[in-house]
Write a protein that holds these residues in place. Sequence first.
Motif, PDB file in Angstrom:
ATOM      1  N   SER A  42      26.440  32.618 -19.255  1.00 34.30           N
ATOM      2  CA  SER A  42      26.172  31.972 -20.608  1.00 34.30           C
ATOM      3  C   SER A  42      26.538  30.376 -20.313  1.00 34.30           C
ATOM      4  CB  SER A  42      27.015  32.378 -21.429  1.00 34.30           C
ATOM      5  OG  SER A  42      26.888  33.649 -21.853  1.00 34.30           O
ATOM      6  N   LEU A  43      27.431  30.225 -19.269  1.00 35.21           N
ATOM      7  CA  LEU A  43      27.857  28.726 -19.118  1.00 35.21           C
ATOM      8  C   LEU A  43      26.576  27.968 -18.281  1.00 35.21           C
ATOM      9  CD1 LEU A  43      29.950  26.183 -18.670  1.00 35.21           C
ATOM     10  CD2 LEU A  43      30.427  27.641 -16.549  1.00 35.21           C
ATOM     11  N   ASN A  44      26.114  28.668 -17.521  1.00 40.05           N
ATOM     12  CA  ASN A  44      24.965  28.186 -16.660  1.00 40.05           C
ATOM     13  C   ASN A  44      23.454  27.875 -17.598  1.00 40.05           C
ATOM     14  OD1 ASN A  44      25.123  27.949 -13.424  1.00 40.05           O
ATOM     15  ND2 ASN A  44      26.465  29.306 -14.153  1.00 40.05           N
ATOM     16  N   ARG A  45      23.379  29.013 -18.240  1.00 41.83           N
ATOM     17  CA  ARG A  45      21.999  29.075 -19.055  1.00 41.83           C
ATOM     18  C   ARG A  45      22.210  28.030 -20.331  1.00 41.83           C
ATOM     19  NH1 ARG A  45      22.362  34.523 -18.000  1.00 41.83           N
ATOM     20  NH2 ARG A  45      21.006  35.162 -16.187  1.00 41.83           N
ATOM     21  N   ASP A  46      23.310  28.069 -21.064  1.00 41.39           N
ATOM     22  CA  ASP A  46      23.364  27.536 -22.381  1.00 41.39           C
ATOM     23  C   ASP A  46      23.718  26.067 -22.154  1.00 41.39           C
ATOM     24  OD1 ASP A  46      22.864  29.586 -23.461  1.00 41.39           O
ATOM     25  OD2 ASP A  46      24.952  30.416 -23.943  1.00 41.39           O
ATOM     26  N   TYR A  47      24.259  25.581 -21.034  1.00 38.91           N
ATOM     27  CA  TYR A  47      24.949  24.346 -20.969  1.00 38.91           C
ATOM     28  C   TYR A  47      24.517  23.408 -19.626  1.00 38.91           C
ATOM     29  CZ  TYR A  47      28.020  25.755 -24.530  1.00 38.91           C
ATOM     30  OH  TYR A  47      28.879  26.280 -25.707  1.00 38.91           O
ATOM     31  N   MET A  48      24.394  24.354 -18.382  1.00 37.80           N
ATOM     32  CA  MET A  48      24.093  23.468 -17.191  1.00 37.80           C
ATOM     33  C   MET A  48      22.568  23.528 -17.206  1.00 37.80           C
ATOM     34  SD  MET A  48      27.114  25.035 -14.774  1.00 37.80           S
ATOM     35  CE  MET A  48      28.953  24.499 -14.913  1.00 37.80           C
ATOM     36  N   THR A  49      21.840  24.144 -17.637  1.00 40.88           N
ATOM     37  CA  THR A  49      20.264  24.163 -17.139  1.00 40.88           C
ATOM     38  C   THR A  49      19.837  22.763 -17.721  1.00 40.88           C
ATOM     39  OG1 THR A  49      20.274  26.523 -17.826  1.00 40.88           O
ATOM     40  CG2 THR A  49      18.101  25.328 -17.741  1.00 40.88           C
ATOM     41  N   ASN A  50      20.237  22.126 -18.690  1.00 45.15           N
ATOM     42  CA  ASN A  50      19.816  20.954 -19.167  1.00 45.15           C
ATOM     43  C   ASN A  50      20.881  19.729 -18.194  1.00 45.15           C
ATOM     44  OD1 ASN A  50      18.922  18.289 -20.321  1.00 45.15           O
ATOM     45  ND2 ASN A  50      19.931  19.048 -22.437  1.00 45.15           N
ATOM     46  N   ARG A  51      20.161  19.466 -17.216  1.00 43.86           N
ATOM     47  CA  ARG A  51      20.925  18.708 -16.142  1.00 43.86           C
ATOM     48  C   ARG A  51      20.968  17.028 -16.783  1.00 43.86           C
ATOM     49  NH1 ARG A  51      18.604  17.545 -11.863  1.00 43.86           N
ATOM     50  NH2 ARG A  51      20.542  17.825 -10.377  1.00 43.86           N
ATOM     51  N   GLN A  52      19.906  16.780 -17.517  1.00 45.66           N
ATOM     52  CA  GLN A  52      19.843  15.416 -17.982  1.00 45.66           C
ATOM     53  C   GLN A  52      20.877  14.875 -19.256  1.00 45.66           C
ATOM     54  OE1 GLN A  52      16.033  14.047 -19.394  1.00 45.66           O
ATOM     55  NE2 GLN A  52      16.869  11.908 -19.989  1.00 45.66           N
ATOM     56  N   GLY A  53      21.051  16.239 -19.875  1.00 40.68           N
ATOM     57  CA  GLY A  53      22.288  16.143 -20.748  1.00 40.68           C
ATOM     58  C   GLY A  53      23.544  16.387 -20.262  1.00 40.68           C
ATOM     59  N   TRP A  54      23.624  17.269 -19.216  1.00 41.66           N
ATOM     60  CA  TRP A  54      24.932  17.665 -18.900  1.00 41.66           C
ATOM     61  C   TRP A  54      25.363  16.235 -18.191  1.00 41.66           C
ATOM     62  CZ3 TRP A  54      28.418  21.611 -18.742  1.00 41.66           C
ATOM     63  CH2 TRP A  54      29.412  21.558 -17.657  1.00 41.66           C
ATOM     64  N   TYR A  55      24.693  15.758 -17.085  1.00 39.32           N
ATOM     65  CA  TYR A  55      25.103  14.305 -16.393  1.00 39.32           C
ATOM     66  C   TYR A  55      25.328  13.246 -17.238  1.00 39.32           C
ATOM     67  CZ  TYR A  55      25.041  17.627 -12.387  1.00 39.32           C
ATOM     68  OH  TYR A  55      25.046  18.635 -11.325  1.00 39.32           O
ATOM     69  N   GLY A  56      24.171  13.195 -18.190  1.00 37.25           N
ATOM     70  CA  GLY A  56      24.258  12.201 -19.158  1.00 37.25           C
ATOM     71  C   GLY A  56      25.339  11.999 -19.851  1.00 37.25           C
ATOM     72  N   ALA A  57      26.032  13.269 -20.423  1.00 37.83           N
ATOM     73  CA  ALA A  57      27.349  13.037 -21.195  1.00 37.83           C
ATOM     74  C   ALA A  57      28.449  12.461 -20.423  1.00 37.83           C
ATOM     75  CB  ALA A  57      27.383  14.385 -21.881  1.00 37.83           C
ATOM     76  N   ALA A  58      28.478  13.225 -18.944  1.00 43.63           N
ATOM     77  CA  ALA A  58      29.496  12.587 -17.947  1.00 43.63           C
ATOM     78  C   ALA A  58      29.495  11.311 -17.965  1.00 43.63           C
ATOM     79  CB  ALA A  58      29.555  13.569 -16.794  1.00 43.63           C
ATOM     80  N   LEU A  59      28.358  10.709 -17.837  1.00 38.86           N
ATOM     81  CA  LEU A  59      28.018   9.255 -17.305  1.00 38.86           C
ATOM     82  C   LEU A  59      28.599   8.372 -18.558  1.00 38.86           C
ATOM     83  CD1 LEU A  59      27.318   6.896 -15.500  1.00 38.86           C
ATOM     84  CD2 LEU A  59      25.134   7.412 -16.359  1.00 38.86           C
TER      85      LEU A  59
END
Length: 303
Positions: free
Chosen positions: A55-72
């Motif tokens: 679930s972590l991978n499919r629901d959150y980590m699949t959207n790489r742009q969103g995942w890394y964009g939020a951290a930046l």
Amino acid sequence: MSSEDQAEESGGGGSEQFNMTMTSLIQRLETTLSSSPTGIEGIDSEDDRVGTIGSLNRDYMTNRQGWYGAALEYWDDTEATVDGMLGGFAQLSPSDLAASQRFLRYLQDTTRPDLRFEVSCECGAGIGRLTKGVFLPLNFARCDIVEVSAELISQSPDYIGDLASRCRFYCTGLQDFVPKPNTYDVIWVQWCIGYLTDMDCVKFLMRMGACLRKGGVVVIKDNTCENDAFVLDREDSSVTRSLDYLLALVDIAGLRVVCQKMQGEDGGEIESFPANIFPVPMMALEPKQNKESKEGQVGKEEN
């Protein structure tokens, strides 16, 4: 192959060959961790259930742009100070730096006599706290600083001071960092591995293992959770993994642990963190092939 698998398999900045799909990676992780005390399910920082590693991978980590964009976005808005780098826990920095220096000296004196203190790489460096407090005091000749936030890394030379002339600065995310082979003696990855997706974490560790010089090590020092497989922080788009979860990713990346200690293990109360802080292991890693080649050499010498 699903579109998610295709996106993850081709994602990340690296030239290494890695043919595992996201589905295969999830299956391997969940199979490995099903017998772990922390299991395969996790929570978020508000204690709400997130689901499984899948679930972590499919629901959150699949959207790489969103995942890394939020951290930046989070780190661009963070104060370029030691307190900012440590999330308001600047008082932990002296203990942290002392334990990290002790760990490297222990490695060189015992399990890693061929480790050289010459070329270091601080990953997810922020303003270069570890370079200033660990590598330069150990007299490394060159220190590379890798940080995704231009806001933070631009402050690094002034923070480090006169010895910044021995440093090189790279503004890039770890998922896109591709150093040349045979480059580093020590690659230090502290409090930043959780910003990588599982797939990018494996690829990153593979690349880091490939760019070590003879006797070199990759060191991971990070928070680990004890009661769940992971804790997701939605604010800065990061995940704190259990130790078993982290070690499973290390194994899939083709690395092995050559030395592991906990923060404060040898330094007593002076280097210990408060009880309400996540446990922080320090792990020195090398490519598995190094061990195989050493064992082969020993066999030849005995014959």
